[in-house]
Design a protein around this motif. Structure first.
Motif, PDB file in Angstrom:
ATOM      1  N   PRO A  38       0.834  -1.196   0.000  1.00 31.45           N
ATOM      2  CA  PRO A  38       0.000   0.000   0.000  1.00 31.45           C
ATOM      3  C   PRO A  38       0.874   1.253   0.000  1.00 31.45           C
TER       4      PRO A  38
ATOM      5  N   ARG B 290      -4.248  -0.885  -6.649  1.00 30.59           N
ATOM      6  CA  ARG B 290      -5.290  -1.770  -6.115  1.00 30.59           C
ATOM      7  C   ARG B 290      -5.293  -3.112  -6.824  1.00 30.59           C
TER       8      ARG B 290
ATOM      9  N   GLU C   9     -10.488  -3.800   0.049  1.00 31.70           N
ATOM     10  CA  GLU C   9      -9.856  -2.669  -0.621  1.00 31.70           C
ATOM     11  C   GLU C   9     -10.011  -2.782  -2.139  1.00 31.70           C
TER      12      GLU C   9
ATOM     13  N   ASP D 193     -12.976   3.606  -3.211  1.00 26.34           N
ATOM     14  CA  ASP D 193     -11.649   3.817  -2.663  1.00 26.34           C
ATOM     15  C   ASP D 193     -11.708   4.211  -1.190  1.00 26.34           C
TER      16      ASP D 193
ATOM     17  N   HIS E 204      -8.671   1.191   3.119  1.00 27.16           N
ATOM     18  CA  HIS E 204      -7.253   0.963   2.856  1.00 27.16           C
ATOM     19  C   HIS E 204      -6.641   0.110   3.943  1.00 27.16           C
TER      20      HIS E 204
ATOM     21  N   GLU F 256      -3.957  -0.477   6.479  1.00 25.57           N
ATOM     22  CA  GLU F 256      -2.953   0.334   7.156  1.00 25.57           C
ATOM     23  C   GLU F 256      -2.250  -0.521   8.182  1.00 25.57           C
TER      24      GLU F 256
END
Ligand SMILES: Cc1cc2nc3c(=O)[nH]c(=O)nc-3n(C[C@H](O)[C@H](O)[C@H](O)COP(=O)(O)OP(=O)(O)OC[C@H]3O[C@@H](n4cnc5c(N)ncnc54)[C@H](O)[C@@H]3O)c2cc1C
Lengths: 275, 429
Positions: A64, A88, B22, B28, B31, B33
């Motif tokens: 990411p 993605r 995701e 979007d 995410h 993390e």
């Protein structure tokens, strides 16, 4: 000059992971993300080769957007260039799809600047599979040398590398043709602290970010879709049944131990009788 | 700010950061993390697509926890018909036989034991894959441990293990004879080989499986392994690629008792690799000088110490106990991390898996990562001052007390009563 690429992964620091005693689940909040320790050792090993022979070091990671932090850390350890594959389309990749995407990144780096050696950590501490390094080696068609504990010699002229490998019952020394892929274990070196100038350079450094559009890849082989394996079920480990507590451990340990010894002998006798 | 119709929530402890949500989110708004999926409420519309794909059910809408329970059952095991026909061409369970100079790594026998069970469930053949130089005896022995057939490649280039020729040999066999399942020991060598082969075969490879069972209806191998620090077990499937490949650590499965009357059919193939293709030469091998390096994996009795020992000197006591019982020492990771003892002794997820007849855990709390490495021991004894310690949950016999009182007493009685003989003596294998 030797061109080295190090593949690194950002992982949660599993030594910081704690278990919630009430719910018996992992407490994930506040767990710091770190450079996979094996990969940090690979970066350090590359830095040592750079000091000894002169080399250009590129760090490649997939993850990411916040994985740029892992790359910056490696820059502070001596890497000259850092590239993050982030898209993605890469998400949910298993080891097959991970080595596919990383290899595409490596090929582009090789085209741009040449590549003599790829260094990886033996495995990532969050998955423990040790499959990505070999995957990359096969895809590139290069010799694969796993479990390195030392790289005593690189002969750029002759195009060879000598590696000491940690096997179960000893150390094997191999000489391989370059270009090659080497995966390293912690024993290869001690991690050193970055110098202040290196830290400043790393803080200012902005890694390049490549998406799937920047690579020569087929969409069908990326991320979750490109992964042959799927997770079908997740469940807590089965709870075994508790055994017997022998009383008296605190105040009469001699008697408690005597009882334990008797019970152990009984078990052995019962077991022998069964056979 | 966008107005979401429902508020998405996440059960953080359950999230495995697989990234599925995701990838699925059209906005979007999620995410990964570090180690948890994070929701961006500015972007989330509450469409719920992520909830459908989450494998651990850690996403839900506030106030809808109940409804979500009844969500549609999984329709996972379905494969397109054309593909299914292709997959059906793959038949048989294969075990890679790891050997060096004719000496077989016991994990290979253990896998033949498991493979027998899988092959019987599938109603197919169990075969051994034997690569090396002068390995006829090895091939014959695979029959004793359950194999119906042995595919053999005997070649001087295979005298010592090197990835390329071994991988090419295995690939040739697999491509020619198409097994549906291939199991490889998760040893140093096995891991080196398995990753290479699976890449070329474009198939799934699941590392360190602790459970392998056949889903007979779907004709799939259900591969279970600990994930995310061992607190969770994950079952992995490889639905659309063959063979289905797994690695398994030593001592996780059990070998069959060898039957020397069992015959194996031998099929020979040749290696199409030349020395020039290999690019790697073994220059030297330096065997470990440390001859008392513990052989924990195959020890019958293990006396393991944890942080409760209080200092590195505690291992002197554990050594004394191990000697009195004819066993070897083991350790928890806490003691290894503290530098009290070498990693060679560590039992558990990031150490060794052991399966002794007797495992004595002194001053070890019994964290799941430790337990996964030793819970299949025949008899587990726990000595711990905390009656609530997790280790008591899996111990056959527990003594609540100070190990510095209990262990010396045990040493004394073990010596006096000749416990070593009694435990290992005639009951020995
Ligand atoms: C990803 C990951 C992988 C891991 N892998 C492993 C692994 O492979 N192996 C492993 O072991 N751990 C592993 N761990 C660590 C594991 O979670 C535990 O932290 C560790 O096992 C604890 O070791 P311990 O039981 O010795 O220490 P502690 O948990 O601190 O337990 C010490 C115990 O000693 C008892 N005690 C104290 N004094 C005395 C006394 N005088 N007499 C008797 N009892 C006493 C205490 O009551 C306590 O129960 C891993 C963790 C993670 C996150």
């Amino acid at each position: 000059m030797l061109k080295i690429v190090i593949c690194v992964k950002q992982v949660p620091d599993t030594t910081e992971v704690r278990i919630d005693p009430e719910t018996n689940t992992l407490i994930r909040e506040g767990v710091p993300a770190i450079v996979n320790p094996f990969d940090a050792h690979a970066t350090q090993a590359a830095q040592h080769l750079k000091a000894k022979y002169g080399a250009h070091l590129t760090v490649l990671s997939m993850g990411p957007p916040q994985a740029v932090e892992a790359i910056k850390k490696c820059v502070s350890m001596g890497a000259d260039r850092g590239i993050l594959l982030s898209d993605r389309a890469f998400a949910g990749a298993d080891t097959w799809a991970t080595s596919y995407a990383l290899t595409a990144g490596l090929r582009r780096i090789a085209d741009e600047q040449g590549m003599d050696l790829v260094l990886c950590g033996k495995q990532a501490i969050d998955g423990d599979t040790a499959q990505v390094g070999p995957g990359i080696a096969r895809r590139l068609g290069w010799p694969q040398i796993t479990y390195a504990i030392g790289i005593p010699d690189v002969d750029v002229e002759a195009g060879t590398i000598t590696v000491e490998r940690r096997l179960e019952d000893g150390v094997e020394v191999v000489k391989a043709r370059l270009p090659a892929v080497v995966t390293v274990v912690e024993e290869i070196n001690e991690l050193e602290y970055a110098s202040l100038p290196e830290m400043i350079r790393a803080a200012r450094y902005e890694p390049e970010v490549w998406t799937s559009d920047d690579l020569d890849v087929e969409e069908q082989f990326l991320g979750l879709n490109g992964s042959p394996t799927t997770v079908s079920e997740i469940f807590p480990p089965p709870q075994p049944e508790a055994g017997e507590i022998i009383a008296g451990g605190r105040d009469d340990s001699a008697a408690a131990v005597q009882e334990l010894v008797d019970k152990l002998i009984q078990r052995v006798e019962a077991g022998t009788a069964e056979k | 700010m966008r107005k979401a119709k429902r508020k998405l929530q996440i059960i953080a402890g359950q999230c495995i950061v697989c990234g599925l949500c995701e990838g699925e989110c059209p906005f979007d708004a999620i995410h990964m993390e570090g180690d948890v999926a994070v929701i961006d409420y500015e972007l989330c519309t509450g469409c719920g697509k992520c909830i459908k794909v989450c494998p651990t059910d850690c996403l839900y809408f506030e106030g809808e926890e109940e409804a979500e329970e009844a969500a549609e059952p999984e329709v996972a095991e379905e494969v397109a018909p054309e593909l299914e026909a292709g997959l059906a061409e793959y038949q048989g369970v294969w075990i890679y036989i790891e050997q060096s100079g004719g000496q077989v790594h016991p994990v290979s026998w253990e896998l033949l034991g498991k493979g027998r069970e899988l092959a019987d469930a599938l109603g197919c053949e169990l075969a051994a894959m034997v690569l090396g130089e002068d390995v006829d005896d090895v091939a014959v022995a695979t029959g004793y441990y359950g194999a119906d057939k042995a595919y053999v490649i005997d070649d001087p280039l295979l005298a010592h293990y090197r990835t390329h020729p071994f991988a090419e040999g295995c690939l040739k066999l697999v491509r020619e004879y198409r097994p549906e399942i291939v199991l490889i020991g998760a040893t140093t060598l096995g891991r080196d080989l398995a990753g290479a082969i699976a890449t070329d075969l474009h198939t799934g490879l699941t590392a360190d499986c602790t459970g392998l069972v056949i889903d007979e209806q779907a004709r799939l191998l259900r591969q279970t392994r600990p994930a995310f620090g061992g607190n969770i077990m994950a079952t992995i499937l490889c639905k659309e690629h063959r063979p289905q490949m797994s690695t398994v650590r030593p001592r996780v499965m059990e070998a069959l008792a060898p039957d020397e009357t069992r015959q194996v059919a031998i099929v020979r193939e040749t290696l199409e690799v030349s020395e020039e293709d290999i690019g790697v030469a073994v220059e030297e091998f330096r065997p470990d000088a440390d001859l008392d390096k513990p052989n924990l994996q195959y020890a019958e009795i293990i006396c393991a110490g944890g942080r409760g020992l209080g200092s590195p000197r505690g291992f002197e006591l554990m050594k004394e106990l191990a000697d009195a019982l004819g066993g070897v020492m083991g350790a928890s990771r806490a003691t290894v991390d503290a530098g009290w003892i070498s990693h060679d002794y560590q039992v558990g997820q990031t150490g060794l898996t052991v399966r002794p007849r007797l495992y004595i855990a002194a001053g070890i709390s019994g964290a799941i990562q430790h337990r996964v490495g030793m819970q299949t021991a025949d008899t587990i004894v726990a000595i711990n001052s905390d009656p609530e310690a997790n280790i008591f949950q899996i111990a056959d016999f527990g003594i609540v007390g100070d190990l510095y009182e209990v262990v010396p007493e045990l040493i004394k009685q073990a010596k006096a009563g000749n416990l070593k003989e009694k435990l290992l003596g005639d009951g020995g294998t």
